[in-house]
Design a protein around this motif. Structure first.
Motif, PDB file in Angstrom:
ATOM      1  N   ARG A   8       0.834  -1.210   0.000  1.00 54.56           N
ATOM      2  CA  ARG A   8       0.000   0.000   0.000  1.00 54.56           C
ATOM      3  C   ARG A   8       0.872   1.265   0.000  1.00 54.56           C
ATOM      4  NH1 ARG A   8      -2.503   3.156  -1.343  1.00 54.56           N
ATOM      5  NH2 ARG A   8      -4.478   4.075  -0.712  1.00 54.56           N
ATOM      6  N   GLU A   9       1.996   1.182   0.711  1.00 57.11           N
ATOM      7  CA  GLU A   9       2.903   2.334   0.793  1.00 57.11           C
ATOM      8  C   GLU A   9       3.554   2.687  -0.528  1.00 57.11           C
ATOM      9  OE1 GLU A   9       5.911   2.146   3.783  1.00 57.11           O
ATOM     10  OE2 GLU A   9       4.406   2.129   5.371  1.00 57.11           O
ATOM     11  N   LEU A  10       3.602   1.710  -1.423  1.00 56.66           N
ATOM     12  CA  LEU A  10       4.256   1.940  -2.716  1.00 56.66           C
ATOM     13  C   LEU A  10       3.313   2.576  -3.732  1.00 56.66           C
ATOM     14  CD1 LEU A  10       6.023  -1.545  -3.179  1.00 56.66           C
ATOM     15  CD2 LEU A  10       7.023   0.558  -2.265  1.00 56.66           C
ATOM     16  N   ILE A  11       2.020   2.637  -3.377  1.00 58.02           N
ATOM     17  CA  ILE A  11       0.993   2.949  -4.379  1.00 58.02           C
ATOM     18  C   ILE A  11       0.276   4.262  -4.115  1.00 58.02           C
ATOM     19  CG2 ILE A  11      -1.266   2.166  -5.229  1.00 58.02           C
ATOM     20  CD1 ILE A  11      -0.353  -0.680  -4.745  1.00 58.02           C
ATOM     21  N   ASN A  12       0.070   5.040  -5.177  1.00 58.16           N
ATOM     22  CA  ASN A  12      -0.844   6.185  -5.109  1.00 58.16           C
ATOM     23  C   ASN A  12      -2.019   5.843  -6.024  1.00 58.16           C
ATOM     24  OD1 ASN A  12      -1.800   8.779  -4.561  1.00 58.16           O
ATOM     25  ND2 ASN A  12      -0.789   9.621  -6.379  1.00 58.16           N
ATOM     26  N   LEU A  13      -3.196   5.721  -5.428  1.00 63.48           N
ATOM     27  CA  LEU A  13      -4.343   5.176  -6.169  1.00 63.48           C
ATOM     28  C   LEU A  13      -5.300   6.285  -6.629  1.00 63.48           C
ATOM     29  CD1 LEU A  13      -5.922   2.572  -6.965  1.00 63.48           C
ATOM     30  CD2 LEU A  13      -6.919   2.610  -4.669  1.00 63.48           C
ATOM     31  N   HIS A  14      -5.638   6.279  -7.923  1.00 64.11           N
ATOM     32  CA  HIS A  14      -6.623   7.224  -8.483  1.00 64.11           C
ATOM     33  C   HIS A  14      -7.842   6.394  -8.904  1.00 64.11           C
ATOM     34  CE1 HIS A  14      -3.224  10.112  -9.627  1.00 64.11           C
ATOM     35  NE2 HIS A  14      -2.592   8.980  -9.432  1.00 64.11           N
ATOM     36  N   VAL A  15      -9.000   6.688  -8.319  1.00 66.12           N
ATOM     37  CA  VAL A  15     -10.217   5.989  -8.756  1.00 66.12           C
ATOM     38  C   VAL A  15     -11.116   7.024  -9.430  1.00 66.12           C
ATOM     39  CG1 VAL A  15     -12.194   4.591  -8.078  1.00 66.12           C
ATOM     40  CG2 VAL A  15     -10.017   4.325  -6.873  1.00 66.12           C
ATOM     41  N   LEU A  16     -11.388   6.813 -10.710  1.00 61.39           N
ATOM     42  CA  LEU A  16     -12.102   7.814 -11.501  1.00 61.39           C
ATOM     43  C   LEU A  16     -13.439   7.270 -11.967  1.00 61.39           C
ATOM     44  CD1 LEU A  16      -9.071   8.780 -13.758  1.00 61.39           C
ATOM     45  CD2 LEU A  16      -9.795   9.874 -11.633  1.00 61.39           C
ATOM     46  N   LEU A  39      -7.789   3.349 -11.649  1.00 55.70           N
ATOM     47  CA  LEU A  39      -8.928   2.491 -11.979  1.00 55.70           C
ATOM     48  C   LEU A  39     -10.068   3.405 -12.423  1.00 55.70           C
ATOM     49  CD1 LEU A  39      -9.145   0.174  -8.854  1.00 55.70           C
ATOM     50  CD2 LEU A  39      -8.954  -0.661 -11.207  1.00 55.70           C
ATOM     51  N   ALA A  40     -10.799   3.004 -13.456  1.00 55.16           N
ATOM     52  CA  ALA A  40     -11.938   3.830 -13.884  1.00 55.16           C
ATOM     53  C   ALA A  40     -13.198   2.977 -13.989  1.00 55.16           C
ATOM     54  CB  ALA A  40     -11.633   4.481 -15.226  1.00 55.16           C
ATOM     55  N   ALA A  63     -10.834  -1.381 -15.935  1.00 53.03           N
ATOM     56  CA  ALA A  63      -9.845  -0.620 -16.697  1.00 53.03           C
ATOM     57  C   ALA A  63      -8.833  -0.145 -15.675  1.00 53.03           C
ATOM     58  CB  ALA A  63     -10.506   0.557 -17.400  1.00 53.03           C
ATOM     59  N   LEU A  64      -7.636  -0.694 -15.776  1.00 49.54           N
ATOM     60  CA  LEU A  64      -6.618  -0.490 -14.743  1.00 49.54           C
ATOM     61  C   LEU A  64      -5.302  -0.125 -15.397  1.00 49.54           C
ATOM     62  CD1 LEU A  64      -5.257  -1.065 -11.916  1.00 49.54           C
ATOM     63  CD2 LEU A  64      -5.164  -3.464 -12.593  1.00 49.54           C
ATOM     64  N   SER A  65      -4.646   0.918 -14.894  1.00 52.73           N
ATOM     65  CA  SER A  65      -3.305   1.240 -15.388  1.00 52.73           C
ATOM     66  C   SER A  65      -2.369   1.457 -14.217  1.00 52.73           C
ATOM     67  CB  SER A  65      -3.317   2.508 -16.250  1.00 52.73           C
ATOM     68  OG  SER A  65      -4.119   2.322 -17.390  1.00 52.73           O
ATOM     69  N   VAL A  66      -1.103   1.145 -14.445  1.00 50.39           N
ATOM     70  CA  VAL A  66      -0.057   1.352 -13.437  1.00 50.39           C
ATOM     71  C   VAL A  66       1.110   2.040 -14.116  1.00 50.39           C
ATOM     72  CG1 VAL A  66       1.555   0.233 -11.855  1.00 50.39           C
ATOM     73  CG2 VAL A  66      -0.715  -0.740 -12.194  1.00 50.39           C
ATOM     74  N   LYS A 174      -7.076  -7.851  -6.183  1.00 48.29           N
ATOM     75  CA  LYS A 174      -6.160  -8.981  -6.399  1.00 48.29           C
ATOM     76  C   LYS A 174      -5.249  -8.733  -7.604  1.00 48.29           C
ATOM     77  CE  LYS A 174      -8.703 -12.579  -4.069  1.00 48.29           C
ATOM     78  NZ  LYS A 174     -10.123 -12.744  -3.869  1.00 48.29           N
ATOM     79  N   LEU A 175      -5.820  -8.148  -8.652  1.00 51.17           N
ATOM     80  CA  LEU A 175      -4.996  -7.866  -9.834  1.00 51.17           C
ATOM     81  C   LEU A 175      -3.894  -6.867  -9.484  1.00 51.17           C
ATOM     82  CD1 LEU A 175      -7.421  -7.490 -12.887  1.00 51.17           C
ATOM     83  CD2 LEU A 175      -6.303  -9.529 -12.024  1.00 51.17           C
ATOM     84  N   ILE A 176      -4.248  -5.822  -8.742  1.00 45.93           N
ATOM     85  CA  ILE A 176      -3.246  -4.807  -8.389  1.00 45.93           C
ATOM     86  C   ILE A 176      -2.134  -5.449  -7.556  1.00 45.93           C
ATOM     87  CG2 ILE A 176      -2.819  -2.680  -7.075  1.00 45.93           C
ATOM     88  CD1 ILE A 176      -5.724  -1.843  -7.839  1.00 45.93           C
ATOM     89  N   ALA A 177      -2.518  -6.231  -6.547  1.00 42.87           N
ATOM     90  CA  ALA A 177      -1.500  -6.848  -5.674  1.00 42.87           C
ATOM     91  C   ALA A 177      -0.575  -7.759  -6.488  1.00 42.87           C
ATOM     92  CB  ALA A 177      -2.183  -7.634  -4.555  1.00 42.87           C
ATOM     93  N   GLY A 178      -1.157  -8.598  -7.350  1.00 40.55           N
ATOM     94  CA  GLY A 178      -0.351  -9.538  -8.145  1.00 40.55           C
ATOM     95  C   GLY A 178       0.531  -8.798  -9.138  1.00 40.55           C
ATOM     96  N   LEU A 179      -0.019  -7.725  -9.686  1.00 42.27           N
ATOM     97  CA  LEU A 179       0.712  -6.957 -10.695  1.00 42.27           C
ATOM     98  C   LEU A 179       1.919  -6.241 -10.082  1.00 42.27           C
ATOM     99  CD1 LEU A 179       0.684  -6.048 -13.623  1.00 42.27           C
ATOM    100  CD2 LEU A 179      -0.894  -4.230 -12.979  1.00 42.27           C
ATOM    101  N   ILE A 180       1.712  -5.585  -8.946  1.00 38.22           N
ATOM    102  CA  ILE A 180       2.821  -4.852  -8.310  1.00 38.22           C
ATOM    103  C   ILE A 180       3.930  -5.832  -7.929  1.00 38.22           C
ATOM    104  CG2 ILE A 180       3.514  -3.422  -6.319  1.00 38.22           C
ATOM    105  CD1 ILE A 180       1.745  -1.919  -8.336  1.00 38.22           C
ATOM    106  N   SER A 181       3.539  -6.963  -7.405  1.00 40.79           N
ATOM    107  CA  SER A 181       4.569  -7.923  -7.020  1.00 40.79           C
ATOM    108  C   SER A 181       5.322  -8.425  -8.261  1.00 40.79           C
ATOM    109  CB  SER A 181       3.902  -9.016  -6.177  1.00 40.79           C
ATOM    110  OG  SER A 181       4.302 -10.258  -6.538  1.00 40.79           O
TER     111      SER A 181
END
Ligand code: ATP
Ligand code: BTN
Length: 250
Positions: A8-16, A39-40, A63-66, A174-181
């Motif tokens: 969580r500390e590594l992430i800045n989350l934008h929900v649109l 995420l939108a 729709a997810l971007s990193v 789950k996608l975000i967690a798996g993707l960041i790792s």
């Protein structure tokens, strides 16, 4: 807990709510955390590769971007979209989705139909620092008529994934967690550590495959260490580079 505290500390989350494209939204923004994540609910101009369109529907797709910075440089990111595919397939399978495979280079299939796509956009130096935006579109519960303009067989997790009551929020987390790792591991070790898992999920292996717009066709024979696809043709092995071609199963 949706994400573990360290991540969580590594992430800045934008929900649109509604945005033209989550990839473009992040491209235009500075990094304030190691990973900017967007995420939108809906994209009005979702992008596929090479000018193609990505269709979506309000609240029924992900729709997810990193965005992040890589020290590998553009030339050190061969295979990144394949590694992202492995991470997504893994997260979905752990969430209980059955039948996911990877269709080279950047699609996820459920059965014989496209359920998700990956779009990676790079800018910056070849050998040193570059900016990376990884975009993922996933059909969660899109209705058939909402994808009427999609010109290839497609499906959604709700239709063919064996989980009709699937929770979009929980899948997204789950996608975000798996993707960041996976992105952290890719930055350290490159594509090689993902290769074996990719091979085990290859949707085209042993199948008759052709290259769209070309005469080339042959049997799908997996990928090399850089993520290029190998085809066994009548005149020997041909290697296809992602970014240049699209392939289809016959
Ligand atoms: P490739 O095999 O090279 O990935 P592709 O035809 O799948 O080629 P992409 O650029 O990867 O092309 O993806 C865009 C394409 O995906 C569109 O042209 C359309 O056929 C399809 N598509 C668009 N929206 C969706 C969606 N929501 N679900 C599944 N497929 C979609
Ligand atoms: C493909 O199959 O070509 C890739 C499709 C990628 C779609 C996603 S949705 C989130 C992100 N924003 C975009 O405009 N495209 C990607």
């Amino acid at each position: 807990q949706l994400l573990d505290p360290e991540q969580r500390e590594l992430i800045n989350l934008h929900v649109l709510d509604d945005v033209p494209s989550t990839n473009d939204y992040l491209s235009a923004r500075e990094l304030v955390a190691k990973y900017e994540v967007c995420l939108a609910e809906k994209q009005s101009a979702g992008k596929g590769r090479r000018g193609r369109k990505w269709e979506g529907s309000y609240g029924r797709d992900i729709a997810l971007s990193v965005k992040f910075e890589s020290e590998r440089g553009v030339s050190g990111l061969d295979g990144l979209s394949l590694a992202v595919g492995v991470a997504l397939a893994d997260s979905l399978t752990r969430a209980g989705v059955e039948g996911i495979s990877l269709k080279w280079p950047n699609d996820l299939w459920l059965g014989e139909k496209k359920v998700a796509g990956i779009l990676i956009e790079l800018s910056g130096e070849l050998q040193t620092r570059c900016e990376v935006v990884v975009g993922i579109g996933l059909n969660v519960s899109m209705a058939e008529d909402e994808g009427a303009s999609i010109n290839q067989p497609w499906t959604s997790l709700a239709t063919d994934g064996g989980l009709p009551e699937i929770s979009r929020n929980s899948i997204a987390a789950k996608l975000i967690a798996g993707l960041i790792s996976a992105l952290e591991r890719f930055e350290r070790e490159g594509f090689a550590i993902f290769q074996a898992q990719w091979v085990s999920l290859d949707a085209l292996k042993g199948r008759e495959v052709f290259v769209v717009g070309q005469e080339t066709s042959g049997l799908g024979a997996g990928i090399d260490a850089f993520g290029a696809y190998r085809l066994e043709t009548a005149s020997g092995e041909v290697r296809l580079n992602a970014g240049e071609v699209s392939v289809r199963a016959k």
